[in-house]
Scaffold this motif. Structure first.
Motif, PDB file in Angstrom:
ATOM      1  N   ASP A 192      19.859   3.711   2.904  1.00 32.26           N
ATOM      2  CA  ASP A 192      20.087   4.287   1.575  1.00 32.26           C
ATOM      3  C   ASP A 192      18.776   4.350   0.782  1.00 32.26           C
ATOM      4  OD1 ASP A 192      21.288   5.271  -0.642  1.00 32.26           O
ATOM      5  OD2 ASP A 192      22.346   3.426  -1.180  1.00 32.26           O
ATOM      6  N   THR A 193      18.009   5.402   1.006  1.00 30.68           N
ATOM      7  CA  THR A 193      16.724   5.596   0.314  1.00 30.68           C
ATOM      8  C   THR A 193      16.592   7.057  -0.121  1.00 30.68           C
ATOM      9  OG1 THR A 193      15.478   6.297   2.261  1.00 30.68           O
ATOM     10  CG2 THR A 193      15.616   3.914   1.868  1.00 30.68           C
ATOM     11  N   ASP A 194      15.521   7.323  -0.862  1.00 31.62           N
ATOM     12  CA  ASP A 194      15.262   8.706  -1.319  1.00 31.62           C
ATOM     13  C   ASP A 194      15.121   9.668  -0.156  1.00 31.62           C
ATOM     14  OD1 ASP A 194      15.343   7.859  -3.876  1.00 31.62           O
ATOM     15  OD2 ASP A 194      13.249   8.319  -4.362  1.00 31.62           O
TER      16      ASP A 194
ATOM     17  N   VAL B  21      11.099  17.875  14.290  1.00 30.30           N
ATOM     18  CA  VAL B  21       9.726  17.356  14.157  1.00 30.30           C
ATOM     19  C   VAL B  21       9.778  15.860  13.859  1.00 30.30           C
ATOM     20  CG1 VAL B  21       7.563  17.515  12.867  1.00 30.30           C
ATOM     21  CG2 VAL B  21       8.856  19.601  13.409  1.00 30.30           C
ATOM     22  N   TYR B  22      10.660  15.501  12.930  1.00 33.67           N
ATOM     23  CA  TYR B  22      10.827  14.085  12.577  1.00 33.67           C
ATOM     24  C   TYR B  22      11.186  13.272  13.826  1.00 33.67           C
ATOM     25  CZ  TYR B  22      12.634   9.936  10.138  1.00 33.67           C
ATOM     26  OH  TYR B  22      12.860   8.653   9.707  1.00 33.67           O
ATOM     27  N   CYS B  23      12.187  13.748  14.580  1.00 34.14           N
ATOM     28  CA  CYS B  23      12.615  13.024  15.786  1.00 34.14           C
ATOM     29  C   CYS B  23      11.450  12.888  16.777  1.00 34.14           C
ATOM     30  CB  CYS B  23      13.766  13.750  16.478  1.00 34.14           C
ATOM     31  SG  CYS B  23      15.313  13.703  15.562  1.00 34.14           S
TER      32      CYS B  23
ATOM     33  N   ASN C  80       3.723  -0.933   9.647  1.00 39.08           N
ATOM     34  CA  ASN C  80       3.422   0.497   9.502  1.00 39.08           C
ATOM     35  C   ASN C  80       4.725   1.233   9.233  1.00 39.08           C
ATOM     36  OD1 ASN C  80       0.571   0.539   9.878  1.00 39.08           O
ATOM     37  ND2 ASN C  80       0.938  -0.019  12.017  1.00 39.08           N
ATOM     38  N   ASN C  81       5.049   1.309   7.940  1.00 42.35           N
ATOM     39  CA  ASN C  81       6.351   1.829   7.523  1.00 42.35           C
ATOM     40  C   ASN C  81       6.299   3.245   6.962  1.00 42.35           C
ATOM     41  OD1 ASN C  81       9.152   1.617   6.084  1.00 42.35           O
ATOM     42  ND2 ASN C  81       7.678   1.936   4.421  1.00 42.35           N
ATOM     43  N   ALA C  82       5.164   3.637   6.392  1.00 43.53           N
ATOM     44  CA  ALA C  82       5.112   4.925   5.677  1.00 43.53           C
ATOM     45  C   ALA C  82       5.547   6.075   6.575  1.00 43.53           C
ATOM     46  CB  ALA C  82       3.694   5.177   5.157  1.00 43.53           C
TER      47      ALA C  82
ATOM     48  N   THR D  99       0.863  -1.185   0.000  1.00 43.32           N
ATOM     49  CA  THR D  99       0.000   0.000   0.000  1.00 43.32           C
ATOM     50  C   THR D  99       0.897   1.232   0.000  1.00 43.32           C
ATOM     51  OG1 THR D  99      -0.185   0.391   2.391  1.00 43.32           O
ATOM     52  CG2 THR D  99      -1.642  -1.279   1.456  1.00 43.32           C
ATOM     53  N   ASP D 100       0.440   2.274  -0.658  1.00 43.39           N
ATOM     54  CA  ASP D 100       1.239   3.506  -0.717  1.00 43.39           C
ATOM     55  C   ASP D 100       0.342   4.625  -1.239  1.00 43.39           C
ATOM     56  OD1 ASP D 100       4.600   3.897  -0.840  1.00 43.39           O
ATOM     57  OD2 ASP D 100       3.396   5.518  -1.702  1.00 43.39           O
ATOM     58  N   VAL D 101       0.657   5.847  -0.853  1.00 40.80           N
ATOM     59  CA  VAL D 101      -0.079   7.009  -1.359  1.00 40.80           C
ATOM     60  C   VAL D 101       0.236   7.239  -2.837  1.00 40.80           C
ATOM     61  CG1 VAL D 101       1.698   8.719  -0.710  1.00 40.80           C
ATOM     62  CG2 VAL D 101      -0.715   9.399  -0.767  1.00 40.80           C
TER      63      VAL D 101
HETATM   64  N1  LIG Z   1      15.912   6.147   5.229  1.00 43.62           N
HETATM   65  C1  LIG Z   1      16.296   6.208   6.490  1.00 43.62           C
HETATM   66  O1  LIG Z   1      17.466   6.513   6.804  1.00 43.62           O
HETATM   67  C2  LIG Z   1      15.344   5.860   7.593  1.00 43.62           C
HETATM   68  C3  LIG Z   1      15.869   5.618   8.870  1.00 43.62           C
HETATM   69  C4  LIG Z   1      14.998   5.300   9.903  1.00 43.62           C
HETATM   70  C5  LIG Z   1      13.654   5.211   9.655  1.00 43.62           C
HETATM   71  N2  LIG Z   1      13.171   5.468   8.395  1.00 43.62           N
HETATM   72  C6  LIG Z   1      11.738   5.367   8.205  1.00 43.62           C
HETATM   73  O2  LIG Z   1      11.462   4.339   7.275  1.00 43.62           O
HETATM   74  C7  LIG Z   1      10.224   4.607   6.626  1.00 43.62           C
HETATM   75  C8  LIG Z   1      10.411   4.508   5.132  1.00 43.62           C
HETATM   76  O3  LIG Z   1      11.316   5.526   4.737  1.00 43.62           O
HETATM   77  P1  LIG Z   1      12.213   5.436   3.414  1.00 43.62           P
HETATM   78  O4  LIG Z   1      13.546   5.846   3.815  1.00 43.62           O
HETATM   79  O5  LIG Z   1      11.990   4.150   2.719  1.00 43.62           O
HETATM   80  O6  LIG Z   1      11.570   6.657   2.582  1.00 43.62           O
HETATM   81  P2  LIG Z   1      11.068   6.761   1.077  1.00 43.62           P
HETATM   82  O7  LIG Z   1      10.755   8.204   0.901  1.00 43.62           O
HETATM   83  O8  LIG Z   1      12.017   6.114   0.151  1.00 43.62           O
HETATM   84  O9  LIG Z   1       9.716   5.902   1.070  1.00 43.62           O
HETATM   85  C9  LIG Z   1       8.605   6.296   1.804  1.00 43.62           C
HETATM   86  C10 LIG Z   1       7.351   5.741   1.139  1.00 43.62           C
HETATM   87  O10 LIG Z   1       6.227   6.142   1.936  1.00 43.62           O
HETATM   88  C11 LIG Z   1       5.216   6.630   1.071  1.00 43.62           C
HETATM   89  N3  LIG Z   1       4.358   7.575   1.775  1.00 43.62           N
HETATM   90  C12 LIG Z   1       4.625   8.862   2.108  1.00 43.62           C
HETATM   91  N4  LIG Z   1       3.554   9.422   2.685  1.00 43.62           N
HETATM   92  C13 LIG Z   1       2.590   8.461   2.739  1.00 43.62           C
HETATM   93  C14 LIG Z   1       1.257   8.431   3.219  1.00 43.62           C
HETATM   94  N5  LIG Z   1       0.663   9.526   3.729  1.00 43.62           N
HETATM   95  N6  LIG Z   1       0.571   7.277   3.126  1.00 43.62           N
HETATM   96  C15 LIG Z   1       1.138   6.183   2.577  1.00 43.62           C
HETATM   97  N7  LIG Z   1       2.372   6.159   2.067  1.00 43.62           N
HETATM   98  C16 LIG Z   1       3.093   7.292   2.162  1.00 43.62           C
HETATM   99  C17 LIG Z   1       5.972   7.271  -0.082  1.00 43.62           C
HETATM  100  O11 LIG Z   1       5.148   7.422  -1.237  1.00 43.62           O
HETATM  101  C18 LIG Z   1       7.123   6.299  -0.272  1.00 43.62           C
HETATM  102  O12 LIG Z   1       6.789   5.253  -1.149  1.00 43.62           O
HETATM  103  C19 LIG Z   1       9.791   5.987   7.125  1.00 43.62           C
HETATM  104  O13 LIG Z   1       8.876   5.837   8.188  1.00 43.62           O
HETATM  105  C20 LIG Z   1      11.074   6.595   7.622  1.00 43.62           C
HETATM  106  O14 LIG Z   1      10.856   7.583   8.601  1.00 43.62           O
HETATM  107  C21 LIG Z   1      13.984   5.778   7.372  1.00 43.62           C
END
Ligand SMILES: NC(=O)c1ccc[n+]([C@@H]2O[C@H](COP(=O)([O-])OP(=O)(O)OC[C@H]3O[C@@H](n4cnc5c(N)ncnc54)[C@H](O)[C@@H]3O)[C@@H](O)[C@H]2O)c1
Length: 252
Positions: free
Chosen positions: A188-190, A151-153, A90-92, A35-37
């Motif tokens: 390593d993500t966007d 805010v993120y933290c 719950n990853n989003a 699932t994704d937005v």
């Molecule tokens: N990348 C990091 O270093 C890191 C570290 C710790 C935690 N996280 C957490 O991991 C999770 C995934 O992050 P990522 O790094 O893969 O980022 P990402 O931006 O690559 O992917 C995030 C995904 O979430 C989707 N999304 C955004 N808003 C949404 C919504 N309202 N409803 C449903 N989907 C939504 C986006 O479309 C995208 O596909 C996040 O919660 C992030 O905070 C990331």
């Protein structure tokens, strides 16, 4: 607990960590509702995953986790199309710190609260569920303060507290539901790349870059392995699993 033949619902699954988490569950024989937005990215990921895995085991539904009715549709789709629901990830999450900082609270905190409550309602044995496991995505940023994303933290710290409070609730533990929390450092993500390259959403991108340099950055697959541990190890409940490139895995 084996994930084979279990049904998982993963939010934010179109790319990044969510996609990696979905893929490791598929590799181990689960059925996964992505699932994704982002509909376009979700369609693309679905096409790529159905080319690798049995297409009856993976589906995509657009779902913005801030929208209650879209979450309801996603949970209903997991049941009707994949045959049930056993695992909810719950990853989003997002990392806006600028003018749109309220979106970060809406998605990371309010969206995760909505989705967790729905997951509990769907898994609880006394409400017709089969029990199961919920993993909520926090971050090392929810445990260790840093000057780049206040805010993120704050939202990630709140996810940990919210999840652990539910995990102490006898209505949850008495009905076969486990709740765990994943707290990665940089992956390593966007999300990370955008913040470092454009620097538009973090308050001090220079400090963020120094932190990445010091802590290192993990491939998505490393985080996916940690998720699998939280899902399959039935002794893990209310656990916070930290993972970073420099220090590896440890429980809080
Ligand atoms: N990348 C990091 O270093 C890191 C570290 C710790 C935690 N996280 C957490 O991991 C999770 C995934 O992050 P990522 O790094 O893969 O980022 P990402 O931006 O690559 O992917 C995030 C995904 O979430 C989707 N999304 C955004 N808003 C949404 C919504 N309202 N409803 C449903 N989907 C939504 C986006 O479309 C995208 O596909 C996040 O919660 C992030 O905070 C990331």
């Amino acid at each position: 607990m084996s994930v084979a033949h279990k049904v998982a619902l993963v939010t934010g699954a179109a790319q990044g960590i969510g996609r990696g988490l979905s893929e490791i569950l598929l590799k181990h024989g689960a059925k996964v509702l992505l699932t994704d937005v982002n509909q376009a990215a979700g369609d693309k990921t679905l096409a790529e995953l159905t080319a690798k895995y049995d297409q009856s085991r993976v589906a995509f539904v657009q779902c913005d986790i801030t929208k209650q009715e879209q979450l309801e549709t996603a949970f209903a789709t997991a049941k009707s199309q994949l045959g049930g629901i056993d695992i909810v990830v719950n990853n989003a999450g997002i990392g806006d710190e600028g003018d749109r900082w309220e979106n970060t609270v809406d998605v990371n905190l309010k969206g995760t609260v909505k989705a967790t409550k729905m997951a509990i309602d769907n898994l609880r044995k006394d409400r017709g569920g089969k029990g199961g496991v919920i993993v909520n995505m926090a971050s090392m940023a929810g445990l260790n303060p840093n000057p780049c994303g206040p805010v993120y933290c704050a939202t990630k710290a709140a996810i940990i507290m919210f999840s652990q409070c539910w995990g102490m609730n006898p209505d949850v533990t008495g009905n076969g539901v486990r709740i765990n929390i994943l707290a990665p450092a940089f992956v390593d993500t966007d999300l990370v790349k955008q913040q470092l390259q454009k620097g538009k959403d973090v308050i001090r991108p220079d400090i963020a870059a120094m932190m990445v340099e010091r802590v290192g950055i993990m491939p998505v697959e490393q985080v996916a392995e940690a998720l699998l541990e939280l899902v399959t190890d039935e002794s893990k409940h209310n656990a916070v699993l930290k993972i970073s490139a420099s220090t590896g895995k440890s429980y809080q």
